[in-house]
Design an enzyme around this catalytic site. Structure first.
Site, PDB file in Angstrom:
ATOM      1  N   ALA A  14     -14.750 -10.063  -2.137  1.00 45.56           N
ATOM      2  CA  ALA A  14     -14.032 -10.956  -1.222  1.00 45.56           C
ATOM      3  C   ALA A  14     -12.543 -10.982  -1.538  1.00 45.56           C
ATOM      4  O   ALA A  14     -11.706 -10.958  -0.631  1.00 45.56           O
ATOM      5  CB  ALA A  14     -14.618 -12.366  -1.302  1.00 45.56           C
ATOM      6  N   ARG A  16     -10.724  -8.647  -2.969  1.00 47.40           N
ATOM      7  CA  ARG A  16     -10.062  -7.370  -2.683  1.00 47.40           C
ATOM      8  C   ARG A  16     -10.045  -7.030  -1.199  1.00 47.40           C
ATOM      9  O   ARG A  16      -9.114  -6.394  -0.729  1.00 47.40           O
ATOM     10  CB  ARG A  16     -10.770  -6.239  -3.427  1.00 47.40           C
ATOM     11  N   SER A  35     -17.327 -22.661  -3.352  1.00 45.29           N
ATOM     12  CA  SER A  35     -17.931 -22.121  -4.566  1.00 45.29           C
ATOM     13  C   SER A  35     -18.751 -23.199  -5.251  1.00 45.29           C
ATOM     14  O   SER A  35     -18.286 -24.329  -5.398  1.00 45.29           O
ATOM     15  CB  SER A  35     -16.843 -21.630  -5.518  1.00 45.29           C
ATOM     16  N   ARG A  36     -19.960 -22.842  -5.674  1.00 46.94           N
ATOM     17  CA  ARG A  36     -20.793 -23.784  -6.430  1.00 46.94           C
ATOM     18  C   ARG A  36     -20.153 -24.093  -7.771  1.00 46.94           C
ATOM     19  O   ARG A  36     -20.342 -25.173  -8.319  1.00 46.94           O
ATOM     20  CB  ARG A  36     -22.186 -23.198  -6.669  1.00 46.94           C
ATOM     21  N   HIS A  78     -27.760 -15.251   3.642  1.00 49.70           N
ATOM     22  CA  HIS A  78     -27.043 -15.071   4.900  1.00 49.70           C
ATOM     23  C   HIS A  78     -27.697 -15.777   6.083  1.00 49.70           C
ATOM     24  O   HIS A  78     -27.014 -16.493   6.831  1.00 49.70           O
ATOM     25  CB  HIS A  78     -26.869 -13.581   5.210  1.00 49.70           C
ATOM     26  N   LYS A  96     -23.027  -7.985   6.321  1.00 45.65           N
ATOM     27  CA  LYS A  96     -24.331  -7.366   6.486  1.00 45.65           C
ATOM     28  C   LYS A  96     -25.101  -7.396   5.192  1.00 45.65           C
ATOM     29  O   LYS A  96     -24.483  -7.361   4.123  1.00 45.65           O
ATOM     30  CB  LYS A  96     -24.175  -5.949   7.021  1.00 45.65           C
TER      31      LYS A  96
END
Length: 116
Positions: A14, A16, A35-36, A78, A96
């Site tokens: 993510a 980059r 973020s957890r 997802h 995906k």
């Protein structure tokens, strides 16, 4: 209109790939990181110039200042996130695969259709 995005899953990929694309796209703002791990989320946000961090998907889906989520979490999450986003009235761009099975994909698609 500017689309205010929240990034789920602040990992290396993510940072980059996704972050630069969201920051360069017209009429978009990378408005939040989800973020957890709060410390990791804060560090990622600071590195990429993002000012808001949420600690859970549920929290960001309730946020009025977020229009859409970009889901860069592990594949098994997802479909669940796509369904939750649809139910919350948020747009979602899911990396995906959308789901790990045809049944999960059908549920995510149905939720999107039900909630417009």
């Amino acid at each position: 209109m500017t689309v205010r995005w929240a990034l789920l899953g602040p990992g290396r990929h993510a940072g980059r790939s996704v972050v630069p694309q969201l920051k360069q796209a017209a009429d978009t703002e990378l408005a939040a990181i989800v973020s957890r791990d709060r410390v990791r989320g804060e560090a990622f946000a600071q590195t990429h110039g993002v000012h808001k961090v949420y600690g859970s998907v549920e929290e960001v889906l309730r946020a009025r200042d977020i229009d859409a989520i970009y889901d860069a979490t592990p594949d098994g999450l997802h479909a669940q996130h796509a369904i939750a986003a649809a139910e919350a009235g948020k747009h979602a761009l899911i990396e995906k695969p959308l789901a790990l099975s045809v049944a999960e994909a059908a549920q995510a698609i149905a939720a999107s259709r039900r909630h417009g």
